[in-house]
Write a protein that holds these residues in place. Structure first.
Motif, PDB file in Angstrom:
ATOM      1  N   SER A 170     -56.147 -67.468  15.276  1.00 38.73           N
ATOM      2  CA  SER A 170     -57.335 -67.456  14.422  1.00 38.73           C
ATOM      3  C   SER A 170     -57.131 -66.672  13.138  1.00 38.73           C
ATOM      4  O   SER A 170     -57.917 -66.792  12.204  1.00 38.73           O
ATOM      5  N   GLU A 176     -55.382 -68.107  29.447  1.00 36.21           N
ATOM      6  CA  GLU A 176     -56.760 -68.346  29.014  1.00 36.21           C
ATOM      7  C   GLU A 176     -56.939 -67.981  27.551  1.00 36.21           C
ATOM      8  O   GLU A 176     -57.699 -68.633  26.823  1.00 36.21           O
ATOM      9  N   LEU A 228     -56.605 -72.170  20.948  1.00 35.18           N
ATOM     10  CA  LEU A 228     -56.334 -73.571  20.595  1.00 35.18           C
ATOM     11  C   LEU A 228     -57.628 -74.378  20.513  1.00 35.18           C
ATOM     12  O   LEU A 228     -57.803 -75.208  19.619  1.00 35.18           O
ATOM     13  N   GLU A 229     -58.538 -74.114  21.443  1.00 29.91           N
ATOM     14  CA  GLU A 229     -59.816 -74.833  21.444  1.00 29.91           C
ATOM     15  C   GLU A 229     -60.654 -74.457  20.222  1.00 29.91           C
ATOM     16  O   GLU A 229     -61.263 -75.327  19.585  1.00 29.91           O
ATOM     17  N   ALA A 230     -60.668 -73.159  19.880  1.00 30.68           N
ATOM     18  CA  ALA A 230     -61.466 -72.679  18.750  1.00 30.68           C
ATOM     19  C   ALA A 230     -60.959 -73.226  17.419  1.00 30.68           C
ATOM     20  O   ALA A 230     -61.733 -73.428  16.484  1.00 30.68           O
ATOM     21  N   ASN A 231     -59.645 -73.463  17.321  1.00 32.21           N
ATOM     22  CA  ASN A 231     -59.047 -73.898  16.060  1.00 32.21           C
ATOM     23  C   ASN A 231     -58.696 -75.382  16.030  1.00 32.21           C
ATOM     24  O   ASN A 231     -58.000 -75.831  15.116  1.00 32.21           O
ATOM     25  N   ALA A 232     -59.185 -76.123  17.017  1.00 34.09           N
ATOM     26  CA  ALA A 232     -58.820 -77.546  17.130  1.00 34.09           C
ATOM     27  C   ALA A 232     -59.210 -78.357  15.901  1.00 34.09           C
ATOM     28  O   ALA A 232     -58.504 -79.285  15.515  1.00 34.09           O
ATOM     29  N   ALA A 252     -50.817 -81.223  19.273  1.00 30.71           N
ATOM     30  CA  ALA A 252     -51.558 -80.439  20.265  1.00 30.71           C
ATOM     31  C   ALA A 252     -51.125 -80.772  21.686  1.00 30.71           C
ATOM     32  O   ALA A 252     -51.132 -79.904  22.566  1.00 30.71           O
ATOM     33  N   LYS A 295     -55.422 -70.824  25.484  1.00 30.06           N
ATOM     34  CA  LYS A 295     -56.305 -71.989  25.571  1.00 30.06           C
ATOM     35  C   LYS A 295     -57.538 -71.826  24.690  1.00 30.06           C
ATOM     36  O   LYS A 295     -57.961 -72.758  24.006  1.00 30.06           O
ATOM     37  N   ALA A 296     -58.126 -70.614  24.732  1.00 26.89           N
ATOM     38  CA  ALA A 296     -59.338 -70.347  23.949  1.00 26.89           C
ATOM     39  C   ALA A 296     -59.062 -70.440  22.454  1.00 26.89           C
ATOM     40  O   ALA A 296     -59.865 -70.985  21.687  1.00 26.89           O
TER      41      ALA A 296
END
Length: 208
Positions: free
Chosen positions: A111, A155, A161-165, A177, A158-159
């Protein structure tokens, strides 16, 4: 010079613009630049005359803080850029952009550059199949950076990667990805570098 460990929002306020040092906070209403868009300290709101040298110094400091590089490293990068063929300022930016922590951030695997530097240092990434834990590692065109197999189940990873997808990735990087990887297609030209840097002022600063 030791790495700065104080409140990073003060750095943005000192430079008078967002340097995106706090990740998601920089895009929220909590960002200090939105609430206090003036330099920190008791004289922060006073009128100041800036000399030519002052403008050059601020440009250099802004670039250092944007990429999270200390003084000696930055000067070393400038010397490398000066020896290369081409425009020195553009060479300098290209070197800074090719740092491993910056590419990890640009690819959406972190991030902020601070977070990228941290997770690289913890050994979560491989370059061309070999684990690299040096944030300042300089990448070349064709290099492939992947998240280590064991780290993909984390975790925290994963968090992030999900936040910056949904964040856009520069054209000079090819992020995948599904394979948790990003390839350096080529080192960027100046118009492909989205950074609030006035490189010519930096060249003038070191040319004195």
């Amino acid at each position: 010079m030791a790495r700065y460990t104080g409140p990073v929002c003060r750095l943005c306020r000192r430079e008078g613009q967002k340097l995106f040092l706090k990740g998601e906070r920089c895009y929220s209403e909590k960002c200090s630049m939105g609430r206090r868009a003036y330099a920190p300290g008791q004289h922060g709101q006073g009128r100041k005359k800036t000399s030519e040298y002052g403008l050059q110094l601020r440009a250099k400091q802004r670039a250092r803080r944007y990429y999270g590089v200390n003084e000696s490293q930055f000067h070393h990068y400038f010397e490398i850029a000066e020896r290369k063929t081409g425009v020195t300022g553009e060479n300098l930016l290209r070197i800074l952009e090719s740092r491993l922590d910056n590419v990890v951030y640009r690819a959406g695997f972190a991030s902020s550059r601070v977070e990228a530097r941290q997770i690289v240092g913890h050994g979560h990434f491989e370059v061309n199949g070999k684990r690299v834990d040096i944030a300042s590692y300089l990448l070349k065109a064709g290099d492939v950076i992947t998240i280590c197999e064991k780290s993909r189940a984390s975790e925290k990873i994963k968090a992030v990667l999900e936040a910056n997808a949904g964040r856009p990735v520069p054209q000079w990087l090819d992020a995948n990805a599904e394979s948790f990887s990003v390839k350096v297609v080529n080192l960027p030209e100046r118009d492909a570098i989205d950074a609030p840097i006035e490189e010519q002022l930096i060249v003038e600063f070191y040319s004195k």
